[in-house]
Enzyme design. Structure first.
Site, PDB file in Angstrom:
ATOM      1  N   PRO A  35       0.819  -1.218   0.000  1.00 40.30           N
ATOM      2  CA  PRO A  35       0.000   0.000   0.000  1.00 40.30           C
ATOM      3  C   PRO A  35       0.854   1.271   0.000  1.00 40.30           C
ATOM      4  CG  PRO A  35      -0.660  -1.495   1.777  1.00 40.30           C
ATOM      5  CD  PRO A  35       0.610  -2.018   1.198  1.00 40.30           C
ATOM      6  N   HIS A  36       0.438   2.224  -0.803  1.00 41.20           N
ATOM      7  CA  HIS A  36       1.120   3.526  -0.873  1.00 41.20           C
ATOM      8  C   HIS A  36       0.128   4.560  -1.384  1.00 41.20           C
ATOM      9  CE1 HIS A  36       1.645   1.464  -4.716  1.00 41.20           C
ATOM     10  NE2 HIS A  36       1.692   2.649  -5.281  1.00 41.20           N
ATOM     11  N   GLY A  37       0.486   5.816  -1.268  1.00 41.28           N
ATOM     12  CA  GLY A  37      -0.414   6.895  -1.665  1.00 41.28           C
ATOM     13  C   GLY A  37      -0.456   7.119  -3.164  1.00 41.28           C
TER      14      GLY A  37
END
Length: 145
Positions: free
Chosen positions: A63-65
């Site tokens: 997960p990352h922005g």
């Protein structure tokens, strides 16, 4: 002095999470609580999941922005969370290792390549899951230069 990208405080072992959203939030909150990102970065991580899943295969999600979340990153950092029972990321994709990423500028590319090298060996994913200590996980990532 810049923070360590991955420290013991950024790793949680043997966590039980019940949903993809809870898993992404949990991973992001570590980055928030340790000062790597603004709190609103977590929402951008969830937004990223809506655009395209960060499930990578082999029980791993990263997960990352979103691209527009870069301004919310204070320092490059990673969070690692192991979920032995797994969490469903949709389409029957079960995640047991979460690696949250926050990258300042273009630093995330170097961090991603290190992660890719570690995770390209299926046995390393199992080593992360079997780790009895946070130090074992840090050592695994430190092997990649």
């Amino acid at each position: 002095m810049a923070k360590e990208i991955l420290s013991k405080e950024n790793i949680d072992l043997n966590v039980t999470l019940s949903s993809k959203e809870e898993a992404v939030r949990y991973t992001g909150e570590i980055l928030v609580n340790k000062g790597y990102v603004e709190a609103s970065y977590v929402d951008k991580m969830l937004e990223r999941e809506e655009l395209t899943s960060t499930f990578m295969g082999n029980n791993v999600a990263i997960p990352h922005g979103t691209e527009d979340a870069k301004g919310l990153v204070k320092e490059t950092g990673l969070s690692v969370v192991t979920i032995p029972d797994g969490v469903d990321f949709g389409d029957g994709n079960i995640v047991k290792v979460l690696i949250g990423i926050a990258g300042k500028g273009d630093e995330h590319l170097e961090v991603l390549s290190k992660i890719a090298i570690v995770l390209s060996e299926e046995e390393n994913i199992q080593k992360i899951l079997d780790a009895g200590s946070k130090e074992e996980i840090i050592a695994l990532f430190d092997e990649v230069n």
